[in-house]
Write an enzyme that holds these catalytic residues in place. Structure first.
Site, PDB file in Angstrom:
ATOM      1  N   MET A 113      28.045  53.914  35.410  1.00  0.00           N
ATOM      2  CA  MET A 113      28.337  55.191  34.759  1.00  0.00           C
ATOM      3  C   MET A 113      27.101  55.798  34.098  1.00  0.00           C
ATOM      4  O   MET A 113      26.851  56.990  34.209  1.00  0.00           O
ATOM      5  CB  MET A 113      29.450  55.020  33.724  1.00  0.00           C
ATOM      6  N   SER A 178      23.910  47.340  28.420  1.00  0.00           N
ATOM      7  CA  SER A 178      24.361  47.980  29.659  1.00  0.00           C
ATOM      8  C   SER A 178      23.262  47.864  30.705  1.00  0.00           C
ATOM      9  O   SER A 178      22.094  48.125  30.414  1.00  0.00           O
ATOM     10  CB  SER A 178      24.678  49.454  29.418  1.00  0.00           C
ATOM     11  N   GLY A 271      35.561  42.408  34.976  1.00  0.00           N
ATOM     12  CA  GLY A 271      36.827  41.885  35.468  1.00  0.00           C
ATOM     13  C   GLY A 271      36.786  40.385  35.685  1.00  0.00           C
ATOM     14  O   GLY A 271      35.889  39.691  35.195  1.00  0.00           O
TER      15      GLY A 271
END
Length: 347
Positions: A113, A178, A271
């Protein structure tokens, strides 16, 4: 619950489009008074961490609600705390689309992103309009740097954000992990980390005096660290008297998703595939910190037992994001119930 059917529809869409529709759906249900109807009752499991009293230890990780547009709707789903952001001083578009990819075969997500957000001032407008913080809800605000800010000037962006959000945050998370902002993870290293934490601590203490209240700060770290780096980060956190550490962000590794569709996309993997890696880092960090500051465990929580493992590995609180995409609101109540049982047994 109907979420498996809803998910089937969402997964037929582009991931970022589905995200936007899902968030609007939560807002609509909240406005219609139906948000509580889609969420199961959440077990009470009060905990005190960072001097804050959490109704339960289950949090929403940063990234789902970057600008604080959906705070009240998300709060109705039973989270003990919500973290919004990552926010930067100036608005920025982030990386070009597509930039969000599912790997359903492994219950994974890859994102690049790039801190797309509307800027810190817009986030604060949303926070001040929300009911959740006014009613005592615990709201973390995750801060970062703009992509156009040189890495050697990164501290300036963090200080601007800290200064602006301090009075409206329950706690502030400093995101230096990030993988989608160039060179950002360099801030986790040695002198760069020491310098950044020193400046942030000085600003925090100045703001505490200015506002007459102490707002705790957490550091969010990557899972892609060796033992020496973990020890060095733990030492720096102690030295600069940080209040907590969030372990961990997404990974650059593709272990567990090799050969699957979308697995070769650039970005951070989250995840289920990151669970073991993030928990291993958390465990080592817990040993290095020796209980001197709390850990918020995040990374790959897809069920109650995953969250329990984070607690057993030394976490005081947990967060998830990708698990919420795959499991829906039921995950909140499942994790809260499991942790209430685990924590009762440990008393």
């Amino acid at each position: 619950m109907l979420y498996p059917l809803i998910r089937k529809f969402f997964f037929s869409l582009d991931a970022e489009t589905a995200h936007g529709i899902g968030m609007k759906g939560i807002d609509l249900m909240n406005a219609a008074g139906l948000a509580c109807a889609v969420a199961k009752p959440v077990a009470a499991c009060p905990v005190e961490v960072m001097g804050l009293k959490f109704p339960n230890p289950v949090g929403l990780a940063a990234g789902l609600d970057k600008n604080g547009d959906h705070i009240d709707g998300l709060a109705k789903l039973g989270f003990g705390f919500i973290e919004i952001g990552t926010i930067t001083p100036r608005p920025q578009d982030g990386n070009p689309k597509p930039r969000l990819f599912r790997i359903p075969e492994a219950q994974g997500i890859i994102n690049r992103m790039g801190f797309n957000n509307a800027g810190v001032d817009k986030l604060l407008e949303n926070v001040r309009a929300a009911e959740f913080p006014k009613k005592g809800g615990i709201l973390g605000i995750n801060i970062g740097k703009n992509a156009t800010t040189p890495i050697e000037k990164a501290a300036d962006d963090y200080l601007i954000c800290l200064d602006k959000v301090y009075n409206d945050a329950s706690y502030v998370t400093v995101n230096i992990s990030s993988p989608n902002t160039k060179n950002l993870r360099e801030l986790q290293k040695d002198e760069a980390l020491d310098d950044l934490l020193a400046q942030l601590k000085a600003k925090q203490l100045q703001l505490a005096e200015q506002y007459g209240k102490y707002v705790p700060m957490a550091l969010k770290i990557a899972p892609d660290l060796d033992d020496e780096q973990i020890t060095a980060i733990a030492d720096a956190l102690r030295r600069h008297r940080f209040d907590a550490v969030i372990a961990t962000n997404t990974t650059l590794s593709r272990e567990g998703v090799e050969g699957m569709p979308n697995a070769t996309e650039t970005g951070g993997l989250s995840g289920k595939p990151v669970f073991e890696k993030s928990t291993a880092v958390q465990k080592k960090l817990s040993i290095a910190l020796a209980g001197e500051l709390p850990i918020i465990g995040v990374g790959g929580i897809m069920g109650g037992e995953d969250a329990a493992e984070k607690i057993r590995a030394g976490a005081s609180l947990v967060q998830f994001y990708s698990g919420f995409i795959y499991r829906g609101p039921d995950l909140v109540s499942e994790v809260a119930e499991t942790l209430a049982h685990v924590m009762r047994k440990s008393v």
